[in-house]
Design a protein around this motif. Structure first.
Motif, PDB file in Angstrom:
ATOM      1  N   ALA A  23       0.799  -1.137   0.182  1.00  0.00           N
ATOM      2  CA  ALA A  23       0.049  -0.055   0.099  1.00  0.00           C
ATOM      3  C   ALA A  23       0.848   1.243   0.087  1.00  0.00           C
ATOM      4  N   SER A  24       1.740   1.242   0.831  1.00  0.00           N
ATOM      5  CA  SER A  24       2.626   2.391   0.887  1.00  0.00           C
ATOM      6  C   SER A  24       3.278   2.801  -0.432  1.00  0.00           C
TER       7      SER A  24
ATOM      8  N   MET B 115      -2.543   7.157   6.246  1.00  0.00           N
ATOM      9  CA  MET B 115      -1.482   7.351   5.313  1.00  0.00           C
ATOM     10  C   MET B 115      -2.161   8.317   3.727  1.00  0.00           C
ATOM     11  N   LEU B 116      -3.376   7.617   3.534  1.00  0.00           N
ATOM     12  CA  LEU B 116      -4.234   8.224   2.629  1.00  0.00           C
ATOM     13  C   LEU B 116      -4.642   9.770   3.072  1.00  0.00           C
ATOM     14  N   ALA B 117      -4.830   9.786   4.242  1.00  0.00           N
ATOM     15  CA  ALA B 117      -5.344  11.305   4.488  1.00  0.00           C
ATOM     16  C   ALA B 117      -4.185  12.338   4.448  1.00  0.00           C
ATOM     17  N   SER B 118      -2.850  11.964   4.924  1.00  0.00           N
ATOM     18  CA  SER B 118      -1.646  12.638   4.626  1.00  0.00           C
ATOM     19  C   SER B 118      -1.407  13.000   3.279  1.00  0.00           C
TER      20      SER B 118
ATOM     21  N   PHE C 274      -5.600  -1.271   8.599  1.00  0.00           N
ATOM     22  CA  PHE C 274      -6.308  -0.546   7.626  1.00  0.00           C
ATOM     23  C   PHE C 274      -6.472   0.935   8.097  1.00  0.00           C
ATOM     24  N   ALA C 275      -6.520   1.197   9.659  1.00  0.00           N
ATOM     25  CA  ALA C 275      -6.331   2.391  10.062  1.00  0.00           C
ATOM     26  C   ALA C 275      -5.247   2.924   9.766  1.00  0.00           C
ATOM     27  N   HIS C 276      -4.059   2.311   9.731  1.00  0.00           N
ATOM     28  CA  HIS C 276      -2.850   3.001   9.067  1.00  0.00           C
ATOM     29  C   HIS C 276      -2.856   3.376   7.625  1.00  0.00           C
ATOM     30  N   ILE C 277      -3.356   2.605   6.987  1.00  0.00           N
ATOM     31  CA  ILE C 277      -3.616   2.985   5.479  1.00  0.00           C
ATOM     32  C   ILE C 277      -4.672   4.418   5.316  1.00  0.00           C
TER      33      ILE C 277
ATOM     34  N   PHE D 111      -6.802   4.861  -5.715  1.00  0.00           N
ATOM     35  CA  PHE D 111      -5.901   4.046  -4.666  1.00  0.00           C
ATOM     36  C   PHE D 111      -6.952   3.935  -3.644  1.00  0.00           C
ATOM     37  N   ARG D 112      -7.854   4.824  -3.254  1.00  0.00           N
ATOM     38  CA  ARG D 112      -8.879   4.712  -2.347  1.00  0.00           C
ATOM     39  C   ARG D 112      -9.743   3.592  -2.336  1.00  0.00           C
TER      40      ARG D 112
END
Ligand code: DAH
Length: 363
Positions: free
Chosen positions: A34-35, A95-98, A89-92, A50-51
């Motif tokens: 993902a990253s 990352m999406l938000a930033s 998935f919270a982590h993903i 991506f989302r």
């Protein structure tokens, strides 16, 4: 890469019934992919793709993982797999938000005259103050020969600052140690030297004593290139049953050679302090010219280091030591002065001006 994404289509059984550790590895791998993908995202459209692909409602990586790994896991694994999904998935999502925020800033900048290629505002990292650095050097030297560090208060009583150091009330030695008396705490003063800690330490501790005492001291002095109403000292005290003048000289010589370099020689001159007998001023051969004479040593070849001496038996009387059984030596270093000598600084006030152009020269 593709491999891990294909695995999200497999059920618990088909994955080979992984253990907790196995799942952790799978999740880690997913996060890595993902990253990696997110790094390649360069526009809002790509970010939306991506989302949808990772956390969208239908047929996303997240929904497949929920469906295949969680729902089909045996009951005893469900709880663990569920919480793994949540955390990863919270982590993903984060990352999406930033990434979204970063794209928005770039978007704003593109439509305006903000130039993102300009260097940012540098926030310089400070350095340790030269006085602190010098203290650290002194600690290293004295620690290496068994002295421990003791600290005391800057507010003292006349008893510890004077009387117990064998300086009675009307003694002329008080003249050059005039200080600040606290108006709203009568009977207290700002210590004129670190020597009171000799007495306080010996009161509490039986010999052997081997201490150095760092700290600020105060005098009623007008500031100039070599004077200040506040400066820094390092007191030293060694008391035991068999300490001789030779130990005293050897210790100071060791110090001088560690601090100024191995070729340094020391010499003693007779002096007077009420709390030492005999008293001495220690000089060191000039570290700049080696003794041949230069500006630093005022063409004498020697520089005055500090006052010292064998502890006066009268002082033992104040702390209940038996002067027939114990002996020792003491010294009081001016830390500012030593730093000025070693680093070639000609104005004491530089230490207190907070001018970063000066401070930065001693990283
Ligand atoms: N207390 C003295 C001063 O501030 C310095 C000093 C001299 C300290 C001799 C000592 C000593 O311990 O033995 O001027």
């Amino acid at each position: 890469m593709a491999n891990i994404l294909e695995k999200t289509n497999l059920t618990f059984e088909k994955l080979g019934a992984p253990s907790e550790a196995g799942f952790q590895a799978l999740f880690d791998e997913l996060l890595g992919v993902a990253s990696g993908e997110l790094e390649g995202v360069g526009s809002t459209e790509e970010l939306e793709t991506f989302r949808v692909r990772w956390v969208g409602r239908n047929n996303s990586v997240k929904s497949r993982v929920n469906e295949n790994w969680l729902r089909q896991a045996p009951p005893e694994m469900k709880r663990w797999v569920g919480s793994g999904i949540k955390v990863y998935f919270a982590h993903i999502e984060e990352m999406l938000a930033s990434a979204k925020e970063a794209l928005e800033i770039i978007g704003l900048a593109n439509g305006s005259d903000i130039d993102l290629s300009l260097p940012g505002v540098t926030r310089p990292i400070g350095t340790r103050h030269l006085i602190s650095q010098t203290y650290e050097e002194l600690y290293r030297i004295f620690n290496s020969i068994g002295f421990s560090i003791v600290e005391g208060a800057e507010i003292e009583t006349p008893y510890y600052n004077f009387e117990a150091l064998n300086i009675p009330e009307h003694h002329p030695a008080r003249d050059n140690m005039d200080t600040f008396y606290l108006a709203n705490a009568p009977g207290y003063l700002l210590r004129t030297h670190t020597s009171p800690m000799q007495v306080r330490t010996m009161e509490k501790q039986k010999p052997p004593v081997r201490i150095v005492v760092p700290g600020k001291v105060y005098r009623r002095d007008n500031p100039d290139a070599t004077h200040s109403f506040m400066f820094h000292q390092l007191e030293g005290l060694a008391v035991d049953t068999d300490i001789t003048f030779c130990d005293f000289k050897g210790t100071i010589e060791y110090f001088a050679q560690q601090f100024f370099g191995p070729q340094t020689r020391v010499r003693l001159r007779p002096s007077y302090f009420p709390f030492t007998e005999p008293s001495a001023e220690f000089d060191a051969s000039c570290h700049v010219c080696g003794g041949s004479g230069c500006r630093t040593c005022k063409y004498s070849g020697w520089i005055e280091l500090f006052g010292a001496g064998m502890v006066d038996p009268a002082v033992y009387g104040f702390v209940d030591y038996d002067p027939k059984r114990v002996s020792g030596f003491a010294f009081g270093l001016g830390v500012d002065r030593l730093a000025m000598l070693k680093y070639g600084i000609d104005d004491l006030q530089q230490f207190f001006r907070n001018d970063t152009r000066f401070l930065r020269q001693f990283p």
